[in-house]
Design a protein around this motif. Structure first.
Motif, PDB file in Angstrom:
ATOM      1  N   TYR A  82       0.265   2.682  -0.144  1.00  0.00           N
ATOM      2  CA  TYR A  82       0.091   2.289  -1.543  1.00  0.00           C
ATOM      3  C   TYR A  82      -0.935   3.156  -2.280  1.00  0.00           C
ATOM      4  CZ  TYR A  82       2.397  -1.824   0.433  1.00  0.00           C
ATOM      5  OH  TYR A  82       3.268  -2.670   1.073  1.00  0.00           O
ATOM      6  N   THR A  83      -1.473   4.167  -1.609  1.00  0.00           N
ATOM      7  CA  THR A  83      -2.375   5.107  -2.285  1.00  0.00           C
ATOM      8  C   THR A  83      -1.798   6.501  -2.085  1.00  0.00           C
ATOM      9  OG1 THR A  83      -3.708   5.258  -0.265  1.00  0.00           O
ATOM     10  CG2 THR A  83      -4.444   3.702  -1.942  1.00  0.00           C
ATOM     11  N   THR A  99      -4.632   2.858  -6.528  1.00  0.00           N
ATOM     12  CA  THR A  99      -3.210   3.185  -6.386  1.00  0.00           C
ATOM     13  C   THR A  99      -2.735   4.251  -7.376  1.00  0.00           C
ATOM     14  OG1 THR A  99      -2.572   1.254  -7.706  1.00  0.00           O
ATOM     15  CG2 THR A  99      -2.617   0.974  -5.330  1.00  0.00           C
TER      16      THR A  99
END
Lengths: 506, 461
Positions: free
Chosen positions: B4-5, A450
């Motif tokens: 989420y990335t 992330t």
């Protein structure tokens, strides 16, 4: 020039809620006594009652709010900064999860509500079980364990029940020397003796050592794959064969599952039992060290021993929606490992995460986790860093990697802990230090999927700057940190004469 | 790419270049062909945030929660009011999203919370040392048995039948691993049978485990039980309900060695059974055998007060197979709710709340046992919960009450086959006199209906 003014926040430094207490202050207004008042002695005889009230704080709401707000500002957190803490998988916690966990149908659902009135919760748990079975490649799941280490204990107790049921007396459990410390502790708590297996020069299990030690006295091998060196064991198929030929079970410590979701499944590698750290691979705010959850998945031969209750789903005759129930019967079950149905609030969040990512997203999360780790590793191999902090094993890594600070210590005179403390001044949470134990001055780094490329680059630059600074003056790092609420703390004194509570009032 | 990335195609190119890899696939080349999954996972495709919310809301709507009915269900977890300030403080990311405080300099807030929590638990239990919480109540009972093993190495754990069935079940699962046998001491008149207990204990007894108030809601007179256990040199472990402890004689005052319990009622949600926290307090001599995390006070190099994780040499990351437990975590966020809740109640409020529950529970017991076909299962003193015996099939009575929006409590039959007609009723400050009167109305009619059915079918005497 020195300035002597102190803000209240600085002055109140480390003041506890008990020290803020003043007799007579209060935050709680009790609901009115709406039943006839009977003398207390008639309800509860004096010899059953405590002598003095508990010396809990006496504070009004505004003071409680300021106190804990103040404390929160003395904490580093994932939502504010980079947290490359190896083996802990500090990936982003999606905000949606808090919202769905707080729905009254979840948050105010009593665990002993009859299954007929908890169909949504049971269905969610069943769906999560099915997803975990698919990710692990093992068909039977219990969500009950409360943490990874709790899942380990479940796994070893299942192994024990499996062998006992076959009348097979075994007393030893193998753990690699790279294993998490929970593995050997778990083995002892389950009544087995620990036998260590060595690591080969390439960072995997030493196959010769394993062959020597995998006797008919061995109940289980506990393995993390990828291991804590950040390496996938290329001999995993041989390892599984050796262990199974010895009649033992193969246990998968799922702490590092984040590297292989959708890419390789423990069940397909030959593992019999696997635990998941839902809080790592499937997100859960870590809360300063809990709560988490550690469900397990097992193969057919281990399934009869799984904990109860189990969730069962039946299709009504003549159609209609499936019905979910809790089955408390399990003639061969090891029983219960905790109260009620497990950490359901965690299940809600992890299930939401799986719904968000889907099959493709889970695989992509692992791919990017591994890509990010290798990119950060490559950045840290650059001139000015790599010669001081070489990679301990291998060339590349999975989702985490271990650097050795031994050359840094020798050449620059600072230890891994000094680097870690100096990183605090740069606004980063340091990587895991001094683990795994077999790497001298170890630094275990896990960036997760992330983080952005810019974050990884800035972190590598900070490490480079600290090393350059140390070449100039190692005292800077040795005395770090400088910018934190407190500086280096005397941990030895804390352990020598433990003060573990506020002294009682006079 | 998932939301989420954040890698762009450009990022990917730059990163692979520096790594010296042609593709992301190449990074997985150490994986043998035989263990690669060569198909997509058999899971649904990813959803938008709004779809996930809709899906999970629909599932939650299929549950009947304490928001949907007037519930008297307790049996170890309770529907208390959770003050707004707990949600406010717990949602601060600095408490919600950090990890274990391995770096104390940037974790003072969380460490101080643990210290304050430990103090509150010490105050409630009257015991000098507390850890920073365990998973939940029943596994804390299991952990107490392991402490007993470390302390005296004896083989037999004697546990009262008044201890929560889930705690006893957990103990049965764990104790064989510790090399211990579990022996159960029966109840008489709703409390632990002292004579029977005395007959069961001896030089092989490692610990005697009791619960206060016990599962049937009875307040145990613990002093003679403690004396009996001490006379054979066994440890005494008491599982405590924390809110009544504001009123009840403390484990510390009674010379009990270890107090454990379920912390859910201290500011935590029901959450269908977790997460909550288990507390664990002990006398001073056991501090180095205590499982789990402990925060301790110390000073920094400039002499400032600070907090660290202490006595870690007991723990798995240092002692490995010689550790006092395998636990490497705590329920820190739940324990934070606990200490905020206890600060909110405060010294006087904790007593007031315990008294209110006691008085309402007493009123409820008197009101309900005045109904035809409803008796008290025992006449012992109570604190918040009490057991009834019904002259009607309990499950059917519960069904009838539920149809009118009242959940009258927990059917004891599964856990206590000797009480097939038992119903356990819990009172919190959320259940007013009006709620109790309504329960009396609904339960009275349900029992009467059940008794009639029973008489007609001859199914029950």
């Amino acid at each position: 020039m020195s300035v002597s003014v102190q803000t209240p926040q600085q002055r109140d430094h480390a003041t506890t809620i008990y020290e803020r207490s003043r007799p007579g202050r209060r935050a709680f207004t009790p609901p009115p006594l709406d039943v006839p008042e009977v003398p207390l002695d008639d309800l509860l005889a004096p010899h059953l009652r405590r002598e003095a009230p508990a010396a809990l704080p006496e504070v009004a709401e505004p003071e409680i709010v300021r106190h804990y707000n103040g404390l929160s500002k003395r904490n580093f957190d994932l939502d504010s900064g980079f947290y490359p803490l190896g083996s802990c998988t500090m990936k982003h916690n999606p905000k949606l999860h808090e919202r769905v966990a707080a729905l009254p149908g979840n948050a105010r659902l009593h665990p002993l509500q009859s299954p007929a009135r908890a169909q949504g919760a049971l269905e969610l748990m069943w769906l999560l079980e099915r997803a975990l079975a698919e990710v692990s490649g093992l068909p039977h799941v219990s969500l009950q364990p409360s943490a990874g280490s709790h899942g380990e204990l479940a796994g070893v107790l299942l192994t024990r029940a499996y062998h006992a049921d076959r009348g097979d007396e075994r007393t030893l459990v193998l753990t690699p020397d790279t294993a998490h410390g929970t593995n050997p502790a778990t083995v002892t708590m389950a009544g087995y003796e620990v036998v260590k297996v060595g690591t080969s020069p390439d960072g995997g299990v030493d196959l010769e050592d394993l062959r020597r030690k995998a006797t008919d006295r061995v109940a289980c091998l506990m393995l993390t794959n990828p291991n804590t060196l950040g390496l996938f064991d290329p001999n995993i198929e041989s390892i599984a064969r050796i262990v199974h030929d010895a009649g033992a079970t193969l246990y998968y410590d799922g702490a590092n599952l984040n590297a292989v979701m959708g890419i390789s499944r423990p069940g397909d590698m030959g593992f019999d039992i696997v635990h998941f750290n839902l809080h790592k691979s499937f997100t859960q705010p870590h809360g300063g060290g809990g709560p988490g959850a550690g469900p397990i998945a097992v193969s057919d031969r281990i399934a009869p021993y799984l904990m109860v209750p189990r969730i069962v789903r039946t299709e009504p005759e003549g159609g209609g929606a499936p019905v979910y129930d809790l089955d408390h019967d399990g003639p061969k079950s090891i029983g219960r490992l905790r109260g009620f149905q497990g950490n359901y609030g965690v299940f809600v969040r992890s299930y939401a995460y799986i719904c968000s990512l889907g099959a493709e997203g889970l695989r992509e999360a692992s791919e990017i986790a591994v890509l990010n780790a290798n990119y950060l590793l490559a950045l840290l191999k650059r001139e000015g860093i790599g010669e001081h902090l070489p990679l301990a094993y291998g060339e590349r890594c999975m989702h985490e990697f271990v650097l050795s600070g031994a050359p840094m210590k020798r050449d620059l005179g600072i230890r891994t802990t000094d680097l870690a403390k100096r990183l605090l001044d740069f606004g980063y949470h340091p990587p895991t230090v001094y683990f795994p134990l077999l790497v001298e001055e170890a630094l275990l780094v896990e960036p997760t999927e992330t983080e952005t490329r810019e974050t990884l680059e800035a972190f590598a630059d900070a490490v480079g700057e600290i090393l350059r600074e140390a070449a100039d003056d190692p005292e800077i790092a040795r005395n770090a940190p400088y910018s934190t609420p407190v500086r280096r703390l005397d941990e030895a004194a804390a352990a020598r004469t433990p003060v573990v509570r506020q002294p009682p009032p006079d | 790419m998932s939301r989420y990335t954040s890698l762009t195609d450009d990022d990917l190119r730059v990163m692979l270049d520096l790594i010296g890899a042609a593709s992301v696939d190449e990074l997985f080349e150490d994986l043998p062909e035989g263990v690669r999954l060569r198909r997509p996972l058999d899971l649904p495709a990813g959803m938008s945030e709004q779809e996930v919310f809709a899906h999970l809301s629909a599932l939650a709507d299929r549950n009947v929660s304490a928001a949907d009915e007037t519930t008297f269900l307790g049996a170890g977890m309770y529907d208390h009011y959770v003050p707004a300030l707990i949600d406010s403080i717990l949602s601060r990311s600095e408490f919600l999203t950090p990890y274990t405080p391995y770096q104390p300099e940037i974790s003072q807030g969380g460490l101080q919370v643990m210290f304050e929590y430990q103090t509150a638990i010490s105050e409630l239990t009257g015991l000098p040392v507390s850890n920073a919480s365990l998973y939940e109540g029943p596994s804390a009972v299991g952990a107490a048995a392991y402490l007993a093993k470390l302390a005296n190495g004896r083989p037999d754990v004697v546990v009262s039948r008044g201890v929560h069935p889930h705690s006893r079940a957990t103990l049965e699962t764990l104790a064989p691993g510790y090399g211990q046998n579990v022996v159960e001491a029966p109840l008489r008149d709703g409390v632990t049978d002292l004579d029977a207990l005395t007959g069961l204990i001896g030089p092989g007894t490692t610990a005697v485990i009791v619960q206060q108030p016990n599962f049937l809601g009875a307040v145990e007179d613990l002093a003679p039980l403690v004396a009996a256990a001490k006379s054979v040199g066994a440890l005494v472990v008491c599982a405590c309900d924390p809110l009544p402890m504001a009123l009840l004689r403390t484990p510390g005052e009674l010379g009990i060695d270890v107090a454990v319990g379920e912390g859910q009622s201290l500011g935590n949600r029901l959450d269908y059974g977790g997460p909550s926290f288990g507390f664990f307090a002990a006398s001073q001599e056991h501090i180095r055998r205590m499982p789990g995390r402990i925060a301790g006070e110390t000073r920094d190099v400039d002499g400032r007060r600070g907090f660290v994780l202490t006595l870690q040499t007991r723990e798995q990351h240092i002692r490995r197979e010689k550790a006092t437990s395998n636990i490497c975590t705590a329920q820190v966020l739940n324990a934070l709710a606990g200490v905020i809740y206890l600060s909110w109640l405060g010294r006087r409020g904790a007593v007031e709340l315990a008294e209110l529950m006691l008085r309402r529970a007493d009123y409820a017991r008197r009101t309900l046992t005045a109904l035809p076909g409803v008796r008290a299962l025992h006449d012992q003193p109570i604190a918040r919960e009490f057991a009834l015996a019904l002259d009607a099939p309990v499950e059917a009575v519960i069904e009838r009450c539920a149809a009118e929006g009242v959940n009258p409590g927990y059917a004891l039959g599964r856990d206590y086959p000797e009480h097939p007609d038992g119903l356990l009723v819990a009172i919190t400050e959320q259940r007013s006199r009006a709620d109790i009167d309504r329960l009396a109305d609904v339960l009275g009619r349900a029992v009467a209906a059940g008794s009639r059915t029973g008489a007609l079918t001859g199914a029950r005497a």
